[in-house]
Design an enzyme around this catalytic site. Structure first.
Site, PDB file in Angstrom:
ATOM      1  N   TYR A 255      -1.656  -1.034  10.973  1.00 14.84           N
ATOM      2  CA  TYR A 255      -1.951  -1.548   9.625  1.00 14.84           C
ATOM      3  C   TYR A 255      -0.762  -1.277   8.693  1.00 14.84           C
ATOM      4  O   TYR A 255      -0.263  -2.186   8.024  1.00 14.84           O
ATOM      5  CB  TYR A 255      -3.233  -0.902   9.060  1.00 14.84           C
ATOM      6  CG  TYR A 255      -3.381  -1.136   7.572  1.00 14.84           C
ATOM      7  CD1 TYR A 255      -3.668  -2.407   7.084  1.00 14.84           C
ATOM      8  CD2 TYR A 255      -3.206  -0.096   6.651  1.00 14.84           C
ATOM      9  CE1 TYR A 255      -3.783  -2.637   5.715  1.00 14.84           C
ATOM     10  CE2 TYR A 255      -3.320  -0.311   5.289  1.00 14.84           C
ATOM     11  CZ  TYR A 255      -3.602  -1.581   4.828  1.00 14.84           C
ATOM     12  OH  TYR A 255      -3.690  -1.806   3.474  1.00 14.84           O
TER      13      TYR A 255
ATOM     14  N   SER B 212       0.832  -1.202   0.000  1.00 14.26           N
ATOM     15  CA  SER B 212       0.000   0.000   0.000  1.00 14.26           C
ATOM     16  C   SER B 212       0.863   1.247   0.000  1.00 14.26           C
ATOM     17  O   SER B 212       1.982   1.246   0.538  1.00 14.26           O
ATOM     18  CB  SER B 212      -0.853  -0.029   1.274  1.00 14.26           C
ATOM     19  OG  SER B 212      -1.442   1.216   1.513  1.00 14.26           O
TER      20      SER B 212
ATOM     21  N   LYS C 110       2.072  -3.905   6.769  1.00 10.56           N
ATOM     22  CA  LYS C 110       2.430  -3.965   5.345  1.00 10.56           C
ATOM     23  C   LYS C 110       3.940  -3.830   5.177  1.00 10.56           C
ATOM     24  O   LYS C 110       4.564  -4.539   4.380  1.00 10.56           O
ATOM     25  CB  LYS C 110       1.714  -2.849   4.573  1.00 10.56           C
ATOM     26  CG  LYS C 110       0.235  -3.067   4.431  1.00 10.56           C
ATOM     27  CD  LYS C 110      -0.070  -4.205   3.464  1.00 10.56           C
ATOM     28  CE  LYS C 110      -1.487  -4.692   3.564  1.00 10.56           C
ATOM     29  NZ  LYS C 110      -1.764  -5.932   2.886  1.00 10.56           N
TER      30      LYS C 110
HETATM   31  P1  NAD Z   1     -11.043  -6.789   1.404  1.00 11.91           P
HETATM   32  O1  NAD Z   1     -11.238  -6.773   2.865  1.00 11.91           O
HETATM   33  O2  NAD Z   1     -12.227  -6.515   0.534  1.00 11.91           O
HETATM   34  O3  NAD Z   1     -10.403  -8.186   0.938  1.00 11.91           O
HETATM   35  C1  NAD Z   1      -9.520  -8.914   1.743  1.00 11.91           C
HETATM   36  C2  NAD Z   1     -10.038 -10.347   1.792  1.00 11.91           C
HETATM   37  O4  NAD Z   1      -9.164 -11.134   2.604  1.00 11.91           O
HETATM   38  C3  NAD Z   1     -11.437 -10.470   2.402  1.00 11.91           C
HETATM   39  O5  NAD Z   1     -12.265 -11.221   1.529  1.00 11.91           O
HETATM   40  C4  NAD Z   1     -11.224 -11.202   3.727  1.00 11.91           C
HETATM   41  O6  NAD Z   1     -12.316 -12.025   4.064  1.00 11.91           O
HETATM   42  C5  NAD Z   1      -9.945 -11.973   3.434  1.00 11.91           C
HETATM   43  N1  NAD Z   1      -9.118 -12.278   4.606  1.00 11.91           N
HETATM   44  C6  NAD Z   1      -8.673 -11.437   5.562  1.00 11.91           C
HETATM   45  N2  NAD Z   1      -7.906 -12.097   6.443  1.00 11.91           N
HETATM   46  C7  NAD Z   1      -7.850 -13.384   6.037  1.00 11.91           C
HETATM   47  C8  NAD Z   1      -7.227 -14.547   6.532  1.00 11.91           C
HETATM   48  N3  NAD Z   1      -6.497 -14.526   7.653  1.00 11.91           N
HETATM   49  N4  NAD Z   1      -7.375 -15.705   5.861  1.00 11.91           N
HETATM   50  C9  NAD Z   1      -8.118 -15.757   4.723  1.00 11.91           C
HETATM   51  N5  NAD Z   1      -8.737 -14.697   4.220  1.00 11.91           N
HETATM   52  C10 NAD Z   1      -8.612 -13.517   4.873  1.00 11.91           C
HETATM   53  O7  NAD Z   1      -9.858  -5.765   1.054  1.00 11.91           O
HETATM   54  P2  NAD Z   1      -9.333  -5.271  -0.341  1.00 11.91           P
HETATM   55  O8  NAD Z   1      -9.652  -3.818  -0.438  1.00 11.91           O
HETATM   56  O9  NAD Z   1      -9.756  -6.167  -1.420  1.00 11.91           O
HETATM   57  O10 NAD Z   1      -7.774  -5.382  -0.082  1.00 11.91           O
HETATM   58  C11 NAD Z   1      -7.011  -6.498  -0.515  1.00 11.91           C
HETATM   59  C12 NAD Z   1      -5.575  -6.306  -0.041  1.00 11.91           C
HETATM   60  O11 NAD Z   1      -5.052  -5.094  -0.571  1.00 11.91           O
HETATM   61  C13 NAD Z   1      -5.419  -6.206   1.475  1.00 11.91           C
HETATM   62  O12 NAD Z   1      -4.239  -6.891   1.860  1.00 11.91           O
HETATM   63  C14 NAD Z   1      -5.286  -4.725   1.719  1.00 11.91           C
HETATM   64  O13 NAD Z   1      -4.552  -4.445   2.883  1.00 11.91           O
HETATM   65  C15 NAD Z   1      -4.531  -4.284   0.476  1.00 11.91           C
HETATM   66  N6  NAD Z   1      -4.757  -2.869   0.147  1.00 11.91           N
HETATM   67  C16 NAD Z   1      -6.024  -2.395  -0.002  1.00 11.91           C
HETATM   68  C17 NAD Z   1      -6.214  -1.053  -0.310  1.00 11.91           C
HETATM   69  C18 NAD Z   1      -7.625  -0.497  -0.449  1.00 11.91           C
HETATM   70  O14 NAD Z   1      -7.772   0.712  -0.431  1.00 11.91           O
HETATM   71  N7  NAD Z   1      -8.657  -1.298  -0.624  1.00 11.91           N
HETATM   72  C19 NAD Z   1      -5.127  -0.205  -0.464  1.00 11.91           C
HETATM   73  C20 NAD Z   1      -3.843  -0.719  -0.336  1.00 11.91           C
HETATM   74  C21 NAD Z   1      -3.673  -2.065  -0.018  1.00 11.91           C
HETATM   75  C1  UD1 Z   2      -6.947   5.339   3.872  1.00  8.82           C
HETATM   76  C2  UD1 Z   2      -6.024   4.772   4.914  1.00  8.82           C
HETATM   77  C3  UD1 Z   2      -4.777   4.231   4.242  1.00  8.82           C
HETATM   78  C4  UD1 Z   2      -5.149   3.204   3.189  1.00  8.82           C
HETATM   79  C5  UD1 Z   2      -6.084   3.892   2.191  1.00  8.82           C
HETATM   80  C6  UD1 Z   2      -6.556   2.973   1.101  1.00  8.82           C
HETATM   81  C7  UD1 Z   2      -6.501   6.153   6.902  1.00  8.82           C
HETATM   82  C8  UD1 Z   2      -5.974   7.173   7.845  1.00  8.82           C
HETATM   83  N1  UD1 Z   2      -5.700   5.814   5.882  1.00  8.82           N
HETATM   84  O1  UD1 Z   2      -6.270   6.365   3.247  1.00  8.82           O
HETATM   85  O2  UD1 Z   2      -3.929   3.625   5.192  1.00  8.82           O
HETATM   86  O3  UD1 Z   2      -3.995   2.739   2.526  1.00  8.82           O
HETATM   87  O4  UD1 Z   2      -7.237   4.358   2.911  1.00  8.82           O
HETATM   88  O5  UD1 Z   2      -7.422   2.018   1.638  1.00  8.82           O
HETATM   89  O6  UD1 Z   2      -7.593   5.629   7.074  1.00  8.82           O
HETATM   90  N2  UD1 Z   2     -12.421  11.734   3.408  1.00  8.82           N
HETATM   91  C9  UD1 Z   2     -13.406  12.631   3.747  1.00  8.82           C
HETATM   92  N3  UD1 Z   2     -14.567  12.152   4.279  1.00  8.82           N
HETATM   93  C10 UD1 Z   2     -14.798  10.814   4.481  1.00  8.82           C
HETATM   94  C11 UD1 Z   2     -13.776   9.899   4.120  1.00  8.82           C
HETATM   95  C12 UD1 Z   2     -12.599  10.394   3.597  1.00  8.82           C
HETATM   96  O7  UD1 Z   2     -13.256  13.843   3.585  1.00  8.82           O
HETATM   97  O8  UD1 Z   2     -15.873  10.453   4.991  1.00  8.82           O
HETATM   98  C13 UD1 Z   2     -11.176  12.234   2.803  1.00  8.82           C
HETATM   99  C14 UD1 Z   2      -9.916  11.933   3.589  1.00  8.82           C
HETATM  100  O9  UD1 Z   2      -9.654  12.928   4.528  1.00  8.82           O
HETATM  101  C15 UD1 Z   2      -8.867  11.869   2.466  1.00  8.82           C
HETATM  102  C16 UD1 Z   2      -9.660  11.324   1.267  1.00  8.82           C
HETATM  103  O10 UD1 Z   2     -11.025  11.577   1.557  1.00  8.82           O
HETATM  104  O11 UD1 Z   2      -8.404  13.158   2.148  1.00  8.82           O
HETATM  105  C17 UD1 Z   2      -9.465   9.839   1.039  1.00  8.82           C
HETATM  106  O12 UD1 Z   2      -9.763   9.139   2.240  1.00  8.82           O
HETATM  107  P1  UD1 Z   2      -9.791   7.545   2.300  1.00  8.82           P
HETATM  108  O13 UD1 Z   2     -10.662   7.015   1.225  1.00  8.82           O
HETATM  109  O14 UD1 Z   2     -10.115   7.160   3.703  1.00  8.82           O
HETATM  110  O15 UD1 Z   2      -8.307   7.109   1.925  1.00  8.82           O
HETATM  111  P2  UD1 Z   2      -6.898   7.586   2.559  1.00  8.82           P
HETATM  112  O16 UD1 Z   2      -7.078   8.599   3.597  1.00  8.82           O
HETATM  113  O17 UD1 Z   2      -6.029   7.922   1.421  1.00  8.82           O
END
Ligand code: NAD
Ligand code: UD1
Length: 340
Positions: A150, A126, A154
């Site tokens: 978190y 991330s 990572k």
């Molecule tokens: P998500 O929660 O929708 O998907 C993660 C999946 O992993 C879920 O289906 C959950 O049930 C499963 N899971 C969690 N722990 C588990 C375990 N111990 N064993 C088996 N399954 C398990 O999240 P996502 O948004 O699809 O994210 C996927 C990955 O990408 C995560 O590792 C997350 O940290 C990373 N990531 C997400 C974002 C984002 O903004 N969505 C940003 C950066 C990184």
């Molecule tokens: C969040 C996580 C980050 C993660 C990323 C992607 C936090 C502090 N950080 O980041 O670790 O990698 O999601 O999953 O949670 N905002 C509003 N109102 C809302 C929600 C968000 O104004 O109700 C604003 C936030 O202040 C930010 C932007 O929208 O400026 C994006 O927010 P968000 O979607 O939560 O993502 P990140 O803050 O980038």
């Protein structure tokens, strides 16, 4: 036995969209997920999109016995490891749960891979590993840090994978640093279905649009950004999914790749809200409130390396992200529990 890919966390938001991209690219795959943050109904949607897994295994990635059995049954050519917990606030309250799930989960998986002699892994990292970046756009060489458990989980997983490659350069490892994935599959069959009150911006916006929430709180309008609201690099989840296909292809030999997956475009909260209202014809009621603790002003990628190393570039713009997110929300008022 046919070569296939193991997708951990494959019923989640990014994993399910990646399943579709993999199927379209001709890969077969098995999904392992403990459904802790997803629904088994995702599998029906994948079937509708001709992206059914060879098998779905409802198990925890920390379950070594199940992993060994699975690696024995299938000839996996590689693993894409999405399984993890991702809520920042929750990680501050429950650090041990986050370290166990995310770090121990990754360790258990890598050990099972080692026992099975499978050495190709694409890891979900991330942009959070950059902490509060000194400058934007962010290059992969920027200093790494973490501001919450978190993010630390990572970073620890990245460290483990770097050490592993140091010890044995036969591994094929991609560390993909995602920026802010949003949007949904164009069919409206797959999307993000957060539990409870959404933490992230786009799901909150779609719930305001649907009338589930009264108004959006915009966290801060006094940042040092063009309009004072926070700037992020929003990325369409299908572009992100394609990034995983590109990473698998790029891992054609032993190597360690570390790549940002973002568009390179900084978009403010205000810009996203305005784009959503314009594209979908739905106004988004909003109020400016205080900054959210831990938030940073700006975060967007320099995506040059992704183009060079993976031959990948984001194709879909903000308007498509907003249109697809709204289609998903409108078609699925109860998320995956909405009857097909
Ligand atoms: P998500 O929660 O929708 O998907 C993660 C999946 O992993 C879920 O289906 C959950 O049930 C499963 N899971 C969690 N722990 C588990 C375990 N111990 N064993 C088996 N399954 C398990 O999240 P996502 O948004 O699809 O994210 C996927 C990955 O990408 C995560 O590792 C997350 O940290 C990373 N990531 C997400 C974002 C984002 O903004 N969505 C940003 C950066 C990184
Ligand atoms: C969040 C996580 C980050 C993660 C990323 C992607 C936090 C502090 N950080 O980041 O670790 O990698 O999601 O999953 O949670 N905002 C509003 N109102 C809302 C929600 C968000 O104004 O109700 C604003 C936030 O202040 C930010 C932007 O929208 O400026 C994006 O927010 P968000 O979607 O939560 O993502 P990140 O803050 O980038």
């Amino acid at each position: 036995m046919q070569d296939s890919i193991l997708l951990t966390g494959g019923t989640g938001f990014i994993g399910s969209h990646t399943a579709v991209a993999l199927a379209q690219a001709g890969y077969s795959f098995v999904i392992l997920d403990n459904l802790s943050n997803s629904s088994s109904k995702v599998l029906d949607r994948l079937a509708r999109l001709n992206a059914s897994p060879l098998a779905f295994v409802n198990a925890d990635v920390r379950d070594a016995q199940t992993l060994d059995k699975l690696f024995g049954e299938y000839k996996f050519s590689g693993v894409i490891h999405f399984a993890g917990l991702k809520a920042v606030g929750e990680s501050v309250a429950q650090p041990l749960r986050y370290f166990d799930n995310n770090v121990n989960g990754t360790l258990q998986l890598l050990q099972a891979m080692q026992r099975a002699a499978v050495q190709k892994i694409v890891f979900s990292s991330s942009a959070t590993v950059y902490g509060d970046p000194a400058s934007v756009p962010i290059q992969e060489s920027a200093p790494l840090t973490s501001t919450n458990p978190y993010g630390r989980s990572k970073l620890l997983c990245e460290d483990i994978l770097r050490e592993l490659f140091q010890a044995d350069a036969n591994w094929q490892i991609a560390l993909l640093r995602y920026f802010n994935p949003v949007g949904a599959h164009i069919s409206g069959l797959l999307g993000e279905a957060p539990n409870g009150v959404p933490n992230n911006l786009m799901p909150y916006v779609t719930q305001v649009a649907s009338g589930q929430r009264e108004f959006l709180q915009i966290f801060g309008n006094d940042y040092d950004t063009p309009d004072g609201t926070g700037v992020r690099d929003y990325l369409h989840v299908m572009d992100l999914a394609q990034g995983h296909v590109a990473a698998l292809r790029a891992l054609n030999a032993p190597k360690l790749l570390t790549v940002n997956l973002g568009t390179g475009q900084g978009v403010s909260v205000k810009q996203l809200v305005d784009a959503f209202a314009r594209v979908n014809g739905v106004p988004i009621a909003h109020r400016y409130v205080a900054r959210r603790a831990g938030d940073i002003a700006q975060c967007f990628a320099d995506p040059t390396k992704a183009q060079e190393l993976l031959n990948w570039k984001a194709q879909l713009g903000l308007d498509r992200m907003c249109a697809d997110a709204w289609r998903w929300q409108s078609m699925n008022p109860q998320g995956f529990d909405t009857p097909l």
